[in-house]
Design a protein around this motif. Structure first.
Motif, mmCIF file in Angstrom:
data_model
loop_
_atom_site.group_PDB
_atom_site.id
_atom_site.type_symbol
_atom_site.label_atom_id
_atom_site.label_comp_id
_atom_site.label_asym_id
_atom_site.label_seq_id
_atom_site.Cartn_x
_atom_site.Cartn_y
_atom_site.Cartn_z
ATOM 1 N N TYR A 1 -8.592 15.054 0.230
ATOM 2 C CA TYR A 1 -7.160 15.116 -0.070
ATOM 3 C C TYR A 1 -6.824 14.200 -1.242
ATOM 4 O O TYR A 1 -7.359 13.109 -1.376
ATOM 5 N N THR A 2 -5.930 14.674 -2.093
ATOM 6 C CA THR A 2 -5.499 13.877 -3.233
ATOM 7 C C THR A 2 -3.985 13.908 -3.371
ATOM 8 O O THR A 2 -3.350 14.924 -3.063
ATOM 9 N N ASN A 3 -3.434 12.801 -3.825
ATOM 10 C CA ASN A 3 -2.008 12.731 -4.149
ATOM 11 C C ASN A 3 -1.757 13.009 -5.626
ATOM 12 O O ASN A 3 -0.612 12.987 -6.077
ATOM 13 N N LYS A 4 -2.833 13.227 -6.368
ATOM 14 C CA LYS A 4 -2.699 13.500 -7.792
ATOM 15 C C LYS A 4 -1.830 14.739 -7.990
ATOM 16 O O LYS A 4 -1.943 15.722 -7.260
ATOM 17 N N ILE A 5 -0.970 14.662 -8.968
ATOM 18 C CA ILE A 5 -0.077 15.792 -9.251
ATOM 19 C C ILE A 5 -0.766 16.728 -10.236
ATOM 20 O O ILE A 5 -1.225 16.308 -11.299
#
Length: 150
Positions: free
Chosen positions: A36-40
Motif C-alpha cells: 500500500y502507498t499513500n503516494k498520489i
C-alpha cells in the motif's frame, strides 16, 4: 485497452505508467495490501489492493480483466488462466504468453519445483537490466500502435 499489472514485484511498473501517460491508456495495478502507498498518482492509474496470500492478486486480476486488456505478469499460472480470455498477456521481458508456449513454461516451473523439493539447487532469474526494460518498452509500443490500427 488498459494495462493491467500484476504489481507484486513487477520491475516494469514505472515503465508501464510512463507508457500509459504518453499514450493515454489507463493503468490498473493489482497488488497486495503489503505494498500500500499513500503516494498520489495521476487519475489514469488505479490501484487495486488485495489481501495477503499467494494467489489473491491473481484471482482478482482474472476477475477484473476486460476484453482487449494487456496484462503484464511474470506468473505462468496466472498467464495460463488469462489466456482463456480475450486479453494479451506479457512477461516483463516483453515475451508474449501464448497457448503454444504456456504448457512448456508451466512444465519447466513444475520440474524446477520438484528439483528444489529434492534438495537440488536451481538458477534464479537473471538480473533485470535497463536494456531489458528498453526491450519491454519497445514491445509495448508495437502493441499499442497495432491496437490503435485495429
Amino acid at each position: 485497452m488498459r494495462f493491467v499489472i500484476d504489481g507484486d514485484g513487477s520491475p516494469v511498473k514505472n515503465e508501464v505508467i510512463a507508457l500509459g501517460e504518453a499514450y493515454n491508456i489507463p493503468v490498473v495495478i493489482v497488488t497486495s495490501i503489503d505494498h500500500y502507498t499513500n503516494k498520489i498518482y495521476p487519475e489514469f492509474i488505479e490501484f487495486i489492493y488485495v489481501d495477503k496470500g499467494s494467489d489473491s492478486a491473481d484471482y482478482r486480476i482474472v476477475k477484473e480483466v476486460e476484453d482487449d486488456d494487456v496484462i503484464i505478469t511474470q506468473d505462468y499460472g496466472l498467464a495460463s488462466l488469462l489466456l482463456t480470455k480475450s486479453v494479451r498477456v506479457f512477461h516483463h521481458s516483453g515475451q508474449e504468453y501464448t497457448t503454444q508456449t504456456i504448457d512448456t513454461l508451466l512444465n519447466q516451473r513444475f520440474i524446477g519445483s520438484q528439483m528444489r523439493k529434492a534438495g537440488k539447487k536451481t538458477k534464479g532469474p537473471k538480473v533485470f537490466t535497463q536494456k531489458d526494460k528498453d526491450v519491454f518498452i519497445e514491445k509495448m509500443i508495437k502493441i499499442i500502435n497495432y491496437e490503435k490500427q485495429t
